[in-house]
Write an enzyme that holds these catalytic residues in place. Structure first.
Site, mmCIF file in Angstrom:
data_model
loop_
_atom_site.group_PDB
_atom_site.id
_atom_site.type_symbol
_atom_site.label_atom_id
_atom_site.label_comp_id
_atom_site.label_asym_id
_atom_site.label_seq_id
_atom_site.Cartn_x
_atom_site.Cartn_y
_atom_site.Cartn_z
ATOM 1 N N ASP A 197 1.482 0.680 -1.929
ATOM 2 C CA ASP A 197 1.779 1.670 -2.967
ATOM 3 C C ASP A 197 1.719 3.094 -2.448
ATOM 4 O O ASP A 197 2.156 4.024 -3.116
ATOM 5 C CB ASP A 197 0.744 1.556 -4.090
ATOM 6 C CG ASP A 197 1.153 0.548 -5.130
ATOM 7 O OD1 ASP A 197 2.357 0.350 -5.305
ATOM 8 O OD2 ASP A 197 0.255 -0.028 -5.763
HETATM 9 C C1 GLC Z 1 -3.417 4.220 -5.800
HETATM 10 C C2 GLC Z 1 -4.302 3.343 -4.953
HETATM 11 C C3 GLC Z 1 -3.616 2.096 -4.527
HETATM 12 C C4 GLC Z 1 -3.037 1.459 -5.713
HETATM 13 C C5 GLC Z 1 -2.118 2.449 -6.440
HETATM 14 C C6 GLC Z 1 -1.402 1.869 -7.597
HETATM 15 O O1 GLC Z 1 -2.370 4.705 -5.065
HETATM 16 O O2 GLC Z 1 -4.722 4.026 -3.821
HETATM 17 O O3 GLC Z 1 -4.494 1.232 -3.866
HETATM 18 O O4 GLC Z 1 -2.337 0.343 -5.306
HETATM 19 O O5 GLC Z 1 -2.863 3.526 -6.846
HETATM 20 O O6 GLC Z 1 -2.163 1.874 -8.746
HETATM 21 C C1 GLC Z 2 -3.568 -2.229 -4.702
HETATM 22 C C2 GLC Z 2 -2.510 -2.661 -5.664
HETATM 23 C C3 GLC Z 2 -1.468 -3.525 -4.987
HETATM 24 C C4 GLC Z 2 -0.969 -2.880 -3.742
HETATM 25 C C5 GLC Z 2 -2.119 -2.482 -2.827
HETATM 26 C C6 GLC Z 2 -1.661 -1.718 -1.623
HETATM 27 O O1 GLC Z 2 -4.348 -3.333 -4.344
HETATM 28 O O2 GLC Z 2 -3.060 -3.357 -6.752
HETATM 29 O O3 GLC Z 2 -0.402 -3.756 -5.861
HETATM 30 O O4 GLC Z 2 -0.111 -3.758 -3.103
HETATM 31 O O5 GLC Z 2 -3.024 -1.673 -3.539
HETATM 32 O O6 GLC Z 2 -1.236 -0.453 -1.935
#
Ligand code: GLC
Ligand code: GLC
Length: 827
Positions: A484
């Site tokens: 993300d």
């Molecule tokens: C933030 C977090 C990440 C998560 C994303 C989506 O970017 O760092 O881990 O997946 O939010 O909610």
């Molecule tokens: C968080 C989110 C997941 C994402 C990951 C890496 O665990 O829930 O959807 O893939 O972060 O960013």
């Protein structure tokens, strides 16, 4: 350092000091009513939706930590204490917390009075039942004041923590005998109330927080408890609470048992009130109270709960040379997968329960971890998720559990999302053999008028990738891929812009994201998940379509080798400027973990030795004693073209943190490549039972995975290298649970459901002599014995099924057969 121990026979983790390095929690509830409970009884309860039906109040990021919960207070002639130590924090003579499967038992002892409290949420029941057993273990009579305490949340947890101008004037309660009812907003738009009861007469109560605690006191020194008696306060606005007060006398050796119930009730509109039109209709609450009104009934409920869990956990059980593996596979990892299924990413001690809906990619991946336990609910979940897909294969990135609709605020265009649906549907079929799911009509964008079969959803998922390729023939990265925080189209320079959803004017014309930035991670996920789609088509006799899809997979592999092989590992991406990300040529972030495992497992460039080269590079550059970091070297400055990843200080989260979710992909890949020793090494670096010994460093629960562990670069930029290396965060609700379950059970132990039956192809540490397993699968029991006489890591030399030699490693299914005795000899 340890703060407790595993009691495997009882499937419990036993915490022996209340001062754990962080609150160590458990979850109660499996259907509608859920509670979070820490080892000092902190936490909260909600019904179905942690934001919209929050029942008790909790304060995140509070000082001190973990404030709010269900507390029992004892005033024993001026000595005030709680059985769970907090919040008064009087030193106890004895303390123990046992977190078990869906229940928690906390025992405290002070001055000869022993108080044991068991908390659980029964099956098919919307309430938390608390049994308090008080025993005088001394030789003189004991007379003391006993108080319960719960603080009501005003239902919507978000509103509860910001709309004070309204909230302080709405609180309403009713007291009826020993039951305190929370009926805020009930007379107007709500059809639900909550209650807190005890199965005995009381000597008083409080329902107004300021009267009970005192405006300038805290949970640690409530005025009523100090005074030794309740004030019989009646909340009228402000902050309603529920506290029972009882004077108790116990002779030496005498025990008294009380059962408290914190319950939730919904009433049909026409039956909300009694005849006077304002008194709560308590019929349902009374029935709930009656159900667990005695210790015998309480025991009955606990027994049912244990049966429920024993049944779920019996579907897979293993006996290996390592009892840490056994306790992960047989108990805690499976348990965490179920909790993650129930809660998704909503409510933990790091997820506030008000933020996120369910994730398309998260929920699909969760399926991989629990499908063997509850295939029917997995199917339902898969259909719910697929229903939020768009007709072109794109997906809403999140959906709301209550409405099951896609979340328009977040929208779509996360490049990896559709591929996870292929994996979850395949996992469901491989587990159950139920191909009919492919014929199920599933809506697009929740619109039944445009429903198509699930197979059609898989087709559009597959081609959503094929139809959205960039200049190198690799999938467009869009707003983010699995990571993300790799946001190649965001270019954000203004605080508050969401890295995932902000549309930079630069790309607005092109549909919101760059048509140049490409994700190698999604390319490899495509070549890994795609063959499942091909096999499904072949099974359905759609050979032409299968060949067409296979050609796309082959082409993608070629494109990866041509444009995304960096010589010793696979690139991570091409950014919006067409520059390489995750290459030796980069100044920082030269190697990333995410594409590697999937590329290895889909044999991309295997004939050129890419698998072993990549694994060697990972071992050298990413591995640490606490797990594999996500990228290396960490970013030390903000790269506007990469997005959120470079906003985290190095060593944390997606910027070179040990992101345990993707560690599993390397564990799987190493096992796949025959490196059982390596696979097991990476597995044991992060598996909770293995981190127990270093709980002081790891901080979070030693029985469940967290999302992230501080990486080797943590603190490096501020001269604090090593300080937070190994420190866990974001425990419980993470895709790590499912993927590590897959890694250990399907790749290391090698017990992998396939379309045609159970495949058994272990990749284990060479020292192991073998292991045994019992797997219930498609209505039969598989008793599996794996022998490793030559001490290899991988390779099935022979397989015997019910005494007959069988070629290969898939146990053929014989109609009607209920038991398969499988002996595998490795070599
Ligand atoms: C933030 C977090 C990440 C998560 C994303 C989506 O970017 O760092 O881990 O997946 O939010 O909610
Ligand atoms: C968080 C989110 C997941 C994402 C990951 C890496 O665990 O829930 O959807 O893939 O972060 O960013």
């Amino acid at each position: 350092m340890k703060f407790g121990y595993f009691d495997d026979a009882n499937k419990e983790y036993v915490i022996t000091t209340p001062r754990t390095p962080y609150p160590w929690i458990n979850y109660l509830g499996t259907q509608g009513f859920f509670s979070l409970i820490s080892n000092t009884a902190g936490g909260y309860s909600f019904y179905k939706d942690a934001r919209l039906r929050r029942i008790t109040r909790y304060r995140y990021n509070n000082v001190p930590i973990d404030m709010g919960g269900r507390y029992f207070y004892i005033n024993d002639n001026g000595t005030i204490w709680n059985p769970g130590w907090s919040p008064v924090k009087t030193e106890l003579d004895e303390y123990e917390c046992r977190h078990g499967m869906g229940y928690t038992k906390i025992t405290g002892k002070k001055n000869d009075l022993k108080v044991n409290v068991t908390f659980f949420v029964p099956q098919d029941y919307d309430g938390e039942v608390q049994q308090v057993v008080l025993t005088n273990e001394g030789s003189a009579d004991k007379e003391f004041a006993f108080f319960s305490f719960a603080e009501w949340c005003l239902w919507d947890a978000q509103d509860d923590s910001n709309n004070f101008q309204r909230n302080f004037s709405t609180g309403r309660v009713e007291v009826d005998g020993s039951v305190i009812y929370h009926k805020t907003e009930y007379r107007d738009r709500r059809n639900h109330y909550a209650f807190y009861s005890v199965n005995d007469a009381i000597d008083g109560y409080d329902t107004d927080r300021d009267s009970f605690i005192g405006l300038y006191n805290g949970f640690n020194n409530p005025e009523a408890v100090i005074a030794g008696k309740a004030t019989n306060s009646f909340a009228d606005g402000w902050s309603p609470i529920a506290s029972h007060y009882k004077k108790i006398t116990l002779k030496p050796g005498e025990t008294k048992t009380l059962v408290f119930i914190l319950g939730y009730v919904e009433m049909p509109q026409a039956e909300k009130f009694e005849a006077d039109g304002k008194t709560i209709n308590k019929v349902k609450a009374k029935a709930m109270i009656e159900k667990y009104s005695t210790p015998e009934k309480f025991e009955e409920g606990m027994k049912e709960l244990k049966l429920y869990w024993n049944k779920l956990l019996s579907i897979l059980s293993v006996t290996t040379p390592d009892d840490k593996v056994d306790r992960m596979v047989n108990i805690w990892n499976q348990y965490q997968c179920m909790v993650t299924f129930n809660l998704s990413r909503s409510a933990s001690y790091f997820e506030s329960g008000i933020g996120r809906g369910m994730g398309f990619r998260d929920s699909n991946q969760d399926v991989l971890g629990f499908v063997h336990q509850i295939p029917d609910r997995a199917k339902e979940r898969i259909i719910d998720i697929a229903s939020t897909q768009f007709p072109d294969g794109g997906c809403y990135h999140q959906y709301q559990p209550l409405t099951k609709k896609g979340n328009a605020d977040i929208g779509g265009d996360f490049s990896d999302d559709p591929l996870w649906l292929i994996l979850s549907v395949s996992a469901y079929i491989k587990e159950t053999g139920d191909w009919s799911i492919l014929e199920t009509k599933v809506p697009y964008d929740n619109d039944m008028s445009v429903a198509q079969t699930m197979l059609d959803h898989l087709t559009v998922s597959f081609y959503h990738i094929v139809n959205n390729l960039g200049p190198h023939g690799l999938p467009l990265a869009m707003r983010a891929d699995w990571n993300d925080c790799i946001n190649l189209s965001c270019f954000s320079d203004t605080p508050g812009e969401s890295f995932q959803t902000y549309t930079n004017p630069k790309f607005a014309q092109e549909g919101g994201y760059s048509k140049v930035a490409e994700s190698v991670m999604v390319a490899a996920l495509f070549t890994y998940s795609g063959p499942n789609y091909v096999e499904i088509l072949k099974h359905l006799g759609k050979d032409e379509e299968a060949a067409k899809a296979q050609a796309e997979i082959d082409k993608m592999k070629k494109n990866i080798m041509e444009s995304a092989w960096d010589g010793d590992w696979f690139l991570r991406a091409y950014d919006a400027n067409g520059e390489k990300m995750g290459s030796k040529e980069c100044e920082e972030g030269q190697i990333f973990i995410e594409p590697q495992g999937f590329a290895i497992m889909s044999d991309v460039g295997k004939d050129q030795g890419t698998d072993l080269k990549t694994l060697a590079a990972i071992d050298e550059r990413l591995n640490t004693k606490y797990g594999l970091v996500l990228n290396n070297p960490a970013y030390t400055k903000y790269y506007i073209q990469y997005g959120e990843i470079s906003t985290y200080p190095g060593g944390y989260k997606e910027n070179a943190g040990i992101f345990t979710h993707n560690n599993a992909w390397i564990i799987c890949a190493a096992a796949y490549a025959g490196q059982g020793d390596q696979a097991f090494k990476y597995y044991s670096e992060i598996a909770p039972a293995f981190t127990e010994e270093t709980s002081d460093i790891h901080k979070t629960e030693p029985y469940v995975y967290g999302q992230m562990i501080g990486g080797k670069d943590a603190g490096a930029d501020i001269g604090q290298t090593g300080k937070n290396f190994g420190q866990g965060k974001n425990s419980w609700l993470t895709g790590t649970a499912a993927w590590n379950m897959v890694a250990i059970s399907q790749y290391i132990l090698g017990i992998q459901p396939d379309f045609d039956g159970l495949s058994i192809n272990p990749s284990i540490p060479h020292e192991w002599d073998g292991f045994t397993a019992i797997r219930r699968y498609r209505g039969a029991t598989y008793n599996i014995t794996v022998k490793n006489p030559n001490h290899v890591c991988k390779g099935v030399a022979s397989m015997e099924v019910n005494g007959q030699a069988v070629d290969g490693c898939i146990v053929p299914i014989t109609d009607g057969q209920k038991e398969y005795n499988v002996v595998i000899t490795m070599g």
